[in-house]
Design a protein around this motif. Structure first.
Motif, short mmCIF file in Angstrom:
data_model
loop_
_atom_site.label_atom_id
_atom_site.label_comp_id
_atom_site.label_asym_id
_atom_site.label_seq_id
_atom_site.Cartn_x
_atom_site.Cartn_y
_atom_site.Cartn_z
N CYS A 145 40.94 38.74 48.81
CA CYS A 145 41.42 38.15 47.34
C CYS A 145 40.49 38.87 46.26
CB CYS A 145 41.27 36.62 47.18
SG CYS A 145 42.28 35.65 47.97
N GLU A 146 39.18 39.20 46.62
CA GLU A 146 38.37 40.09 45.68
C GLU A 146 38.81 41.26 45.61
OE1 GLU A 146 33.83 38.51 45.98
OE2 GLU A 146 34.68 39.47 47.82
N ALA A 158 42.09 42.24 45.79
CA ALA A 158 43.20 42.14 44.71
C ALA A 158 43.20 42.22 43.29
CB ALA A 158 43.95 40.85 45.04
N LEU A 159 42.01 41.40 43.13
CA LEU A 159 41.51 41.47 41.77
C LEU A 159 40.73 42.78 41.30
CD1 LEU A 159 39.55 37.81 41.76
CD2 LEU A 159 41.58 38.33 40.61
N GLU A 160 40.12 43.47 42.18
CA GLU A 160 39.72 44.72 42.08
C GLU A 160 40.91 45.58 41.55
OE1 GLU A 160 37.32 45.81 45.43
OE2 GLU A 160 36.15 44.44 44.96
N GLU A 161 42.15 45.37 42.29
CA GLU A 161 43.22 46.48 42.03
C GLU A 161 44.10 45.84 40.99
OE1 GLU A 161 43.51 49.27 43.45
OE2 GLU A 161 41.79 49.11 44.74
N GLY A 162 43.90 44.73 40.35
CA GLY A 162 44.66 44.10 39.17
C GLY A 162 45.53 43.15 39.51
N GLU A 167 37.48 24.54 47.46
CA GLU A 167 36.34 24.76 46.59
C GLU A 167 35.74 26.14 46.74
OE1 GLU A 167 33.71 21.58 47.47
OE2 GLU A 167 34.78 20.08 46.26
N ARG A 168 35.76 26.79 47.99
CA ARG A 168 35.22 28.25 48.07
C ARG A 168 36.31 29.09 47.70
NH1 ARG A 168 31.85 32.41 48.28
NH2 ARG A 168 32.24 33.58 50.33
N LEU A 169 37.60 28.85 48.25
CA LEU A 169 38.77 29.87 47.90
C LEU A 169 39.33 29.87 46.37
CD1 LEU A 169 40.66 29.39 51.21
CD2 LEU A 169 39.27 31.66 50.59
N ARG A 170 38.89 28.69 45.76
CA ARG A 170 39.67 28.49 44.48
C ARG A 170 39.05 29.48 43.46
NH1 ARG A 170 37.14 25.95 40.34
NH2 ARG A 170 39.15 25.29 39.45
N GLU A 171 37.68 30.06 43.66
CA GLU A 171 37.18 31.02 42.82
C GLU A 171 37.70 32.44 42.75
OE1 GLU A 171 34.28 30.52 40.99
OE2 GLU A 171 34.74 28.37 41.75
N VAL A 172 38.51 32.68 43.74
CA VAL A 172 39.04 33.87 43.78
C VAL A 172 40.66 33.84 44.03
CG1 VAL A 172 37.11 35.16 44.71
CG2 VAL A 172 38.81 34.17 46.32
N ASN A 173 41.24 32.66 43.78
CA ASN A 173 42.79 32.62 43.78
C ASN A 173 43.20 31.81 42.42
OD1 ASN A 173 44.39 32.91 46.52
ND2 ASN A 173 42.05 32.37 46.81
#
Length: 372
Positions: free
Chosen positions: A124-125, A127-131, A147-153
């Protein structure tokens, strides 16, 4: 309380009068939506390993045959999606692989990850790096997992399917309605914008369908987290002979969903599985995620429609078609530059990606009402 929810101490009451009301609902009792939306995504089947063996599912592979996408393959696919103008990275896989999947666990360990959820966080990180904004469908999770995964979703999802005990879920390794309801509750407690849905035609009754929709509504009313409910018909495949529900069944179920759910919660049908143009007057307002670059790996025999076909569906209904993000506007602040406290449904990495002054950030902002 739902019998299915007792094991998890989920207090959901069945209102018989509401059930009877829904059982009497038909297409003439609901209004057609004023517009249709869809998301442009890239589909990544992170692993085909799954602890469950649902009889209608062709997505999972048995131990020794299951695949796991490498970080390099993930990044390459994401770049392909970004180049095609996608905004959503859809990560889908079976529920966390059990101990039988020794090769999957060994590969994760070699790459330095304790389990598939830790690996999911990393991709997921990427994905964010790739836009792209991640939307993950990882099956049953705990509140701590969310709670952990919501940070990057930007959003997440899991199909409820049904609150009934059905033969399609039978066997020693089976998903249960209680587990699914617990996952839906956990997502709400963790404040995750959430997609769920019911599966039509796996042996459930009409009353089961009504009760499933009411269960979703009740949990949403407590937590405000459900953004859309998918009404998905089962399709025949190499592992099962379930018959596709006929059109009149789907029209009635979609109308029931629209009548059961709050107006803010979208009702979606997958346009590659359902006759969407014949369901417009039944209250659907979303066509889900559609990919211009990857297959529907859950239903590989059913190709995604092209954008022009979605436009044709909307034109037939006399409504506009609009692209949306994987997270719905109502979970976002009115101002993209709002302080962090107003982004209560969004983790910092996702928030920063959406606010970024680059091509990806501008693409996100162009699809949020009031942000342009």
């Amino acid at each position: 309380m739902f019998p299915a929810a007792e094991e998890y101490d989920i207090d959901i009451a069945v209102d018989d009068a509401e059930v009877e009301r829904l059982l009497s609902v038909g297409p003439a009792d609901v209004d057609a939506a004023p517009r249709l939306t869809y998301a442009r995504n890239v589909f990544l089947p992170l692993t085909t390993a799954c602890r469950y063996t649902c009889t209608y599912c062709t997505f999972y592979d048995v131990p020794g045959q299951a695949t796991l996408m490498s970080p390099e393959d993930v990044r390459e696919t994401l770049r392909m999606g970004a180049d095609a103008g996608c905004t959503e990275a859809l990560f889908t896989f079976g529920d966390e692989p059990d101990e039988r999947y020794t090769e999957i666990h060994a590969q994760l360990d070699e790459w330095g990850y304790d389990d598939i959820l830790e690996y999911l966080y990393r991709v997921c990180e990427i994905a964010l790096e790739e836009g792209l904004l991640p939307h993950s469908n990882p099956g049953d999770l705990t509140e701590a997992d969310f709670e952990r995964l919501r940070e990057v979703n930007a959003s997440m999802g899991t199909m409820l399917e049904t609150t009934a005990e059905v033969q399609a879920h039978s066997g020693g390794r089976r998903k249960t309605p209680g587990q699914r309801l617990n996952t839906l509750r956990a997502a709400g407690r963790a404040k995750v914008p959430f997609t769920t849905g019911i599966l039509v035609g796996i042996g459930e009754s009409w009353r089961d369908r009504a009760e499933s929709l009411l269960a979703v509504r009740e949990l949403h009313e407590r937590h405000g987290h459900v953004q859309e409910v998918i009404v998905q018909n089962v399709v025949p495949n190499e592992r099962s002979a379930f018959e596709t529900p006929d059109l009149e069944t789907m029209r009635r179920v979609v109308a029931m969903a629209r009548a059961a759910l709050p107006e803010a919660v979208s009702v979606q049908v997958p346009p590659n599985l359902s006759p969407a143009r014949d369901l417009l007057d039944c209250g659907i307002d979303d066509l889900g995620g559609v990919s211009p670059v990857t297959d529907d790996y859950v239903n590989p025999d059913y190709a995604w429609p092209a954008l022009r076909e979605l436009e044709s569906i909307a034109d037939d209904g006399g409504v506009p078609l609009g692209e949306r993000l994987p997270v719905y506007d109502r979970f976002l602040p009115e101002d993209p530059d709002a302080p962090a406290a107003e982004w209560e449904w969004t983790g910092e990495p996702v928030r920063e990606a959406m606010r970024a002054d680059d091509d990806a950030g501008r693409r996100y902002r162009s699809l949020v009402d009031g942000w342009t």
